[in-house]
Design an enzyme around this catalytic site. Structure first.
Site, PDB file in Angstrom:
ATOM      1  N   THR A   3       0.813  -1.234   0.000  1.00 15.84           N
ATOM      2  CA  THR A   3       0.000   0.000   0.000  1.00 15.84           C
ATOM      3  C   THR A   3       0.841   1.276   0.000  1.00 15.84           C
ATOM      4  O   THR A   3       0.333   2.347   0.295  1.00 15.84           O
ATOM      5  CB  THR A   3      -0.939   0.025   1.219  1.00 15.84           C
ATOM      6  OG1 THR A   3      -0.154   0.034   2.428  1.00 15.84           O
ATOM      7  CG2 THR A   3      -1.869  -1.170   1.222  1.00 15.84           C
ATOM      8  N   TRP A   4       2.134   1.163  -0.329  1.00 15.67           N
ATOM      9  CA  TRP A   4       2.975   2.353  -0.392  1.00 15.67           C
ATOM     10  C   TRP A   4       2.403   3.323  -1.428  1.00 15.67           C
ATOM     11  O   TRP A   4       2.079   2.934  -2.549  1.00 15.67           O
ATOM     12  CB  TRP A   4       4.387   1.935  -0.767  1.00 15.67           C
ATOM     13  CG  TRP A   4       5.450   2.954  -0.497  1.00 15.67           C
ATOM     14  CD1 TRP A   4       5.338   4.138   0.157  1.00 15.67           C
ATOM     15  CD2 TRP A   4       6.820   2.855  -0.903  1.00 15.67           C
ATOM     16  NE1 TRP A   4       6.544   4.785   0.206  1.00 15.67           N
ATOM     17  CE2 TRP A   4       7.477   4.027  -0.442  1.00 15.67           C
ATOM     18  CE3 TRP A   4       7.561   1.893  -1.592  1.00 15.67           C
ATOM     19  CZ2 TRP A   4       8.836   4.266  -0.657  1.00 15.67           C
ATOM     20  CZ3 TRP A   4       8.910   2.126  -1.809  1.00 15.67           C
ATOM     21  CH2 TRP A   4       9.541   3.298  -1.348  1.00 15.67           C
TER      22      TRP A   4
ATOM     23  N   ASP B 228      -0.041  -5.119   3.590  1.00 13.54           N
ATOM     24  CA  ASP B 228       1.117  -4.490   4.208  1.00 13.54           C
ATOM     25  C   ASP B 228       0.987  -2.973   4.155  1.00 13.54           C
ATOM     26  O   ASP B 228       0.701  -2.398   3.102  1.00 13.54           O
ATOM     27  CB  ASP B 228       2.388  -4.916   3.472  1.00 13.54           C
ATOM     28  CG  ASP B 228       3.624  -4.213   4.001  1.00 13.54           C
ATOM     29  OD1 ASP B 228       4.196  -4.705   4.992  1.00 13.54           O
ATOM     30  OD2 ASP B 228       4.009  -3.171   3.436  1.00 13.54           O
TER      31      ASP B 228
ATOM     32  N   TYR C  80       3.811   5.574   5.609  1.00 10.68           N
ATOM     33  CA  TYR C  80       3.166   5.758   4.311  1.00 10.68           C
ATOM     34  C   TYR C  80       2.111   6.856   4.400  1.00 10.68           C
ATOM     35  O   TYR C  80       1.076   6.701   5.042  1.00 10.68           O
ATOM     36  CB  TYR C  80       2.514   4.463   3.829  1.00 10.68           C
ATOM     37  CG  TYR C  80       3.456   3.293   3.631  1.00 10.68           C
ATOM     38  CD1 TYR C  80       4.839   3.467   3.609  1.00 10.68           C
ATOM     39  CD2 TYR C  80       2.966   2.011   3.457  1.00 10.68           C
ATOM     40  CE1 TYR C  80       5.703   2.391   3.419  1.00 10.68           C
ATOM     41  CE2 TYR C  80       3.817   0.929   3.262  1.00 10.68           C
ATOM     42  CZ  TYR C  80       5.182   1.129   3.251  1.00 10.68           C
ATOM     43  OH  TYR C  80       6.023   0.055   3.076  1.00 10.68           O
TER      44      TYR C  80
ATOM     45  N   GLN D 295      11.547  -7.897   5.881  1.00 14.04           N
ATOM     46  CA  GLN D 295      10.979  -7.377   4.635  1.00 14.04           C
ATOM     47  C   GLN D 295      12.049  -6.565   3.919  1.00 14.04           C
ATOM     48  O   GLN D 295      12.574  -5.597   4.471  1.00 14.04           O
ATOM     49  CB  GLN D 295       9.757  -6.512   4.924  1.00 14.04           C
ATOM     50  CG  GLN D 295       9.059  -6.040   3.654  1.00 14.04           C
ATOM     51  CD  GLN D 295       7.830  -5.197   3.941  1.00 14.04           C
ATOM     52  OE1 GLN D 295       7.715  -4.062   3.478  1.00 14.04           O
ATOM     53  NE2 GLN D 295       6.889  -5.751   4.686  1.00 14.04           N
TER      54      GLN D 295
ATOM     55  N   TYR E 140       9.441  -6.444  -1.076  1.00 13.41           N
ATOM     56  CA  TYR E 140       8.700  -5.254  -1.514  1.00 13.41           C
ATOM     57  C   TYR E 140       9.249  -4.769  -2.852  1.00 13.41           C
ATOM     58  O   TYR E 140      10.367  -5.078  -3.231  1.00 13.41           O
ATOM     59  CB  TYR E 140       8.691  -4.169  -0.443  1.00 13.41           C
ATOM     60  CG  TYR E 140       9.976  -3.415  -0.173  1.00 13.41           C
ATOM     61  CD1 TYR E 140      10.365  -2.329  -0.963  1.00 13.41           C
ATOM     62  CD2 TYR E 140      10.776  -3.732   0.923  1.00 13.41           C
ATOM     63  CE1 TYR E 140      11.519  -1.607  -0.683  1.00 13.41           C
ATOM     64  CE2 TYR E 140      11.927  -3.016   1.213  1.00 13.41           C
ATOM     65  CZ  TYR E 140      12.292  -1.949   0.404  1.00 13.41           C
ATOM     66  OH  TYR E 140      13.437  -1.237   0.682  1.00 13.41           O
TER      67      TYR E 140
END
Length: 277
Positions: A19-20, A48, A53, A163, A191
């Site tokens: 969801t960045w 995530d 963010y 991560q 990611y």
């Protein structure tokens, strides 16, 4: 949905939803929420996010998307290193819980290494577990030396994941971090598995995609997903994109495909510093 196991034995999907940058544009909010919900419908139940963010905007968006469906979701969020003292971690988690509209985070990560000793952050994670506010804890953007230091810290053996940035263009972890994690049964979360879309522009990837009747993005994602003990968390902010990601799970790359990708994107031949975005 194919799954992998955390060290605790709990199974989680190997393909989730990142969801960045989601939640940053108010005019896209409804579409992004609907896309996350479609992802849940498709089995992409790992979501995530992070307090960083959008300065909490992503967590608020995720909270709205999972409202009424919380029990379907394996929820991941992160604490900034500047908040990672014992009291700061607990306060940051409580703020995240409020934005997410939930009473628990399934996996809470230290976003990257800061000045706070790992032992202090781990103690905060343990306190949050004791209070039921998080279920598992892990780290992000940690290299081999960091991981060894964490493992030696009191309680460090309870770490659930690391991560990291991993894709065809960023293969450094294959030399040491990934094989060591696999040997320990510690899954890594990848990611930016499509390098924020840049991998779709390479003719070598396009050629393989044509052979499979797929898109270049699907080939890049399938390449990450082929690895044992790796969880990919690509972002998708449209219906077509999340459907495309889900379909990548069905692609089986051949030995020829993998050889051509190795030629175009050579694996590491020695240790490399961990890359970050």
């Amino acid at each position: 949905m194919r799954k992998t196991k955390l060290p605790s034995g709990e199974a989680v999907p190997v393909l989730g939803q990142g969801t960045w940058y989601m939640g940053d544009e108010p005019h896209r909010r409804a579409e992004e929420i609907a896309t996350l919900r479609l992802g849940l419908d498709l089995g992409l139940s790992l979501i995530d996010t992070a307090e960083m963010y959008g300065d909490g905007a992503s967590e608020k968006l995720v909270g709205e998307a999972i409202a009424g469906r919380r029990d379907e979701v394996f929820l991941v969020s992160k604490v900034l290193p500047g908040n990672a003292t014992r009291s700061g971690t607990i306060a940051a988690c409580e703020r995240s819980l409020k934005r997410l509209g939930t009473d628990r985070i399934d996996l809470y990560l230290l976003h990257w290494r800061g000045r706070t000793p790992f032992a202090e952050t781990i103690a905060a994670f343990e306190a949050l577990q004791d209070s039921g506010k998080i279920r598992h804890w892990g780290v992000s953007n940690m290299d081999v030396g960091d991981m060894q230091e964490i493992a030696r810290a009191p309680g460090g053996d309870a770490m659930a994941t690391d991560q990291v940035l991993y894709n065809l263009m960023r293969r450094g972890i294959e030399y040491d971090l990934l094989p060591q994690a696999q040997a320990r049964g510690l899954p890594l979360m990848a990611y930016s598995p499509i390098e924020q879309g840049r991998l779709t522009e390479y003719p070598e990837v396009e050629e393989i995609a044509d052979r499979h009747g797929a898109t270049p993005a699907q080939i890049a994602l399938a390449w990450v997903l082929r690895q044992q003990g790796v969880i990919a968390i690509p972002k998708a902010s449209t219906f077509s994109h999340v459907q495309e990601n889900r379909a990548a799970l069905e692609i089986k790359l051949t030995e020829q495909d993998l050889a051509e990708l190795d030629e175009a994107f050579p694996p590491p031949n020695g240790p490399e510093s961990l890359e970050m975005l």
